[in-house]
Design an enzyme around this catalytic site. Structure first.
Site, PDB file in Angstrom:
ATOM      1  N   HIS A 156     -13.129-120.062 -35.367  1.00  0.00           N
ATOM      2  CA  HIS A 156     -13.480-121.156 -35.165  1.00  0.00           C
ATOM      3  C   HIS A 156     -14.563-120.607 -34.390  1.00  0.00           C
ATOM      4  O   HIS A 156     -13.864-119.326 -34.090  1.00  0.00           O
ATOM      5  CB  HIS A 156     -13.163-122.518 -34.026  1.00  0.00           C
ATOM      6  CG  HIS A 156     -12.086-121.370 -32.732  1.00  0.00           C
ATOM      7  ND1 HIS A 156     -12.911-121.300 -31.519  1.00  0.00           N
ATOM      8  CD2 HIS A 156     -11.120-121.057 -32.950  1.00  0.00           C
ATOM      9  CE1 HIS A 156     -11.912-120.819 -30.443  1.00  0.00           C
ATOM     10  NE2 HIS A 156     -10.661-120.786 -31.669  1.00  0.00           N
ATOM     11  N   ASP A 173     -10.596-114.628 -29.010  1.00  0.00           N
ATOM     12  CA  ASP A 173     -10.739-116.340 -29.537  1.00  0.00           C
ATOM     13  C   ASP A 173     -11.601-116.561 -29.618  1.00  0.00           C
ATOM     14  O   ASP A 173     -11.842-117.144 -28.205  1.00  0.00           O
ATOM     15  CB  ASP A 173      -9.600-116.908 -28.033  1.00  0.00           C
ATOM     16  CG  ASP A 173      -8.710-118.281 -28.195  1.00  0.00           C
ATOM     17  OD1 ASP A 173      -9.492-119.015 -29.424  1.00  0.00           O
ATOM     18  OD2 ASP A 173      -8.876-118.867 -27.844  1.00  0.00           O
ATOM     19  N   GLU A 207     -13.640-125.902 -31.153  1.00  0.00           N
ATOM     20  CA  GLU A 207     -12.396-126.309 -30.989  1.00  0.00           C
ATOM     21  C   GLU A 207     -11.874-126.219 -30.011  1.00  0.00           C
ATOM     22  O   GLU A 207     -10.854-126.784 -29.645  1.00  0.00           O
ATOM     23  CB  GLU A 207     -11.927-124.921 -31.897  1.00  0.00           C
ATOM     24  CG  GLU A 207     -10.520-124.955 -32.015  1.00  0.00           C
ATOM     25  CD  GLU A 207      -9.701-124.185 -31.566  1.00  0.00           C
ATOM     26  OE1 GLU A 207      -8.278-124.166 -30.902  1.00  0.00           O
ATOM     27  OE2 GLU A 207      -9.917-124.139 -30.127  1.00  0.00           O
ATOM     28  N   GLU A 208     -12.771-125.677 -28.923  1.00  0.00           N
ATOM     29  CA  GLU A 208     -11.666-125.278 -27.718  1.00  0.00           C
ATOM     30  C   GLU A 208     -12.534-126.512 -26.947  1.00  0.00           C
ATOM     31  O   GLU A 208     -11.889-127.041 -25.574  1.00  0.00           O
ATOM     32  CB  GLU A 208     -12.499-123.951 -26.622  1.00  0.00           C
ATOM     33  CG  GLU A 208     -12.886-122.959 -27.263  1.00  0.00           C
ATOM     34  CD  GLU A 208     -10.918-122.697 -27.362  1.00  0.00           C
ATOM     35  OE1 GLU A 208     -10.291-123.124 -26.510  1.00  0.00           O
ATOM     36  OE2 GLU A 208     -11.243-121.512 -27.303  1.00  0.00           O
ATOM     37  N   ASP A 235      -7.156-117.641 -36.202  1.00  0.00           N
ATOM     38  CA  ASP A 235      -7.539-118.564 -35.128  1.00  0.00           C
ATOM     39  C   ASP A 235      -6.108-117.447 -33.821  1.00  0.00           C
ATOM     40  O   ASP A 235      -5.781-117.343 -33.984  1.00  0.00           O
ATOM     41  CB  ASP A 235      -6.888-119.539 -34.222  1.00  0.00           C
ATOM     42  CG  ASP A 235      -7.910-120.085 -33.396  1.00  0.00           C
ATOM     43  OD1 ASP A 235      -8.455-119.282 -31.956  1.00  0.00           O
ATOM     44  OD2 ASP A 235      -7.850-121.571 -32.750  1.00  0.00           O
ATOM     45  N   HIS A 313      -9.822-117.049 -22.988  1.00  0.00           N
ATOM     46  CA  HIS A 313     -10.380-118.063 -21.389  1.00  0.00           C
ATOM     47  C   HIS A 313     -10.662-117.017 -20.384  1.00  0.00           C
ATOM     48  O   HIS A 313     -10.311-118.090 -19.366  1.00  0.00           O
ATOM     49  CB  HIS A 313      -9.956-119.048 -21.483  1.00  0.00           C
ATOM     50  CG  HIS A 313      -9.084-120.061 -22.891  1.00  0.00           C
ATOM     51  ND1 HIS A 313      -8.460-120.728 -22.923  1.00  0.00           N
ATOM     52  CD2 HIS A 313      -9.708-119.963 -24.527  1.00  0.00           C
ATOM     53  CE1 HIS A 313      -7.800-121.769 -24.176  1.00  0.00           C
ATOM     54  NE2 HIS A 313      -9.332-120.916 -24.725  1.00  0.00           N
TER      55      HIS A 313
END
Length: 316
Positions: A156, A173, A207-208, A235, A313
């Site tokens: 992603h 990520d 995706e998130e 991922d 994140h």
């Protein structure tokens, strides 16, 4: 490069081009999913470039030629650029800008590395989404398609912070998965790879946001009856926690067991580092969209889930 090697192995295996490391290294049939060719000693007439004459080589030699062409230089350079966008959040302007950069990079890699004959087999398309950042679907068309279908190798492209509009470089990520499957794609096309079945490379949006991009793509494939024998998601592929060994995490929940066992076999055969079985505990990445749509899926990550990168994140 771990993800790139597994990606190559899966793509080649799906097209009857997988090979062991010795003549006694046959795969047990109980770990090979239906639709994957295991004629491992077959000789093929192969032309690696249009300027070269075809040569008869074994499957082992062909796989080695493909793997030998992989490099860390391109992925490092691409990741540096990909993380320079303030955020790749799927509803942001820079999320759209990063997607367009990725699209142009895929087009550039194709133009530089694919022969004219291979270029005729490749299609590169945006899969549109209402939020602006589109998914990217690349297909290398197969020459001898069957009802069993091809394979999808995916990552992603979006990123997020705990607060969506804060900076989110998303190096691990999933910038890491994005650039490593791009390197796998480059390795295949530069070796003049001509698949029997379709080989897809997907870079999903959002995706998130709840697997939104992959759910849309998987639902579309299902509605149109596109045959796919296997999908594998990459991922987070780059982090090694301090004080732990380097390993490949193989997710065992929300996946197809037979395909997952096959992935473990490929790791054993082609990687010098071990795998570790691990679980997310929930539908944690885009493989789950394909499982939900009724397709066989698998998921490989950088380590056991508890040793994976906990700085995602964030701005780190």
């Amino acid at each position: 490069m771990r993800a790139a090697l597994i990606s190559l192995s899966l793509a080649i295996a799906a097209n009857g081009l997988w090979a062991p490391t010795s003549s006694n290294d046959q795969l047990p049939f109980d770990v090979v999913p239906e639709g994957f060719n295991v004629d491992l000693r077959q000789m093929r007439l192969v032309q690696f470039a249009e300027s070269e004459s075809p040569v008869w080589i074994s499957e082992l030699e062909k796989v080695k030629e493909v793997i030998k062409g992989l490099s860390t230089k391109g992925p490092k350079e691409n990741l540096q650029k990909f993380t320079s966008f303030r955020t790749r959040y799927y509803r942001s302007d820079t999320g759209r800008e990063s997607q367009l950069w990725l699209l142009s990079k895929i087009q550039e890699v194709t133009a530089k590395n694919a022969s004219p004959a291979i270029k005729q087999l490749i299609s590169i398309n945006e899969f549109p989404h209402s939020w602006g950042q589109n998914s990217i679907l690349v297909k290398i068309a197969g020459s001898n398609k069957t009802e069993e279908g091809g394979v999808i190798i995916s990552a992603h492209q979006d990123s997020t912070n705990m607060w969506p509009f804060l900076p989110a470089p998303g190096a691990d990520d999933d910038g890491s998965g994005t650039v490593t499957i791009l390197e796998a794609y480059r390795g295949l096309i530069s070796s003049n790879f001509t698949p029997k079945e379709d080989v897809w490379f997907h870079w999903y949006s959002a995706e998130e946001g709840g697997l939104l991009g992959s759910q849309a793509v998987a639902s579309d494939f299902k509605a149109r009856g596109v045959p796919i024998k296997a999908q594998i998601q990459y991922d987070m592929t780059a982090w090694v926690k301090k004080g732990t060994r380097e390993e490949v995490g193989v997710i065992t929940d929300f996946v197809d067991p037979s395909l997952t066992n096959f992935i473990k076999t490929l790791i054993d055969k082609y990687l010098s580092i071990p795998y570790v079985e691990t679980k997310c505990g929930y539908a944690c990445s885009d493989h789950a969209s394909w499982s939900k749509a009724g397709y066989r899926s698998a998921f490989s990550i950088e380590s056991s889930f508890e040793n994976s990168n906990h700085y995602i994140h964030s701005t780190k």
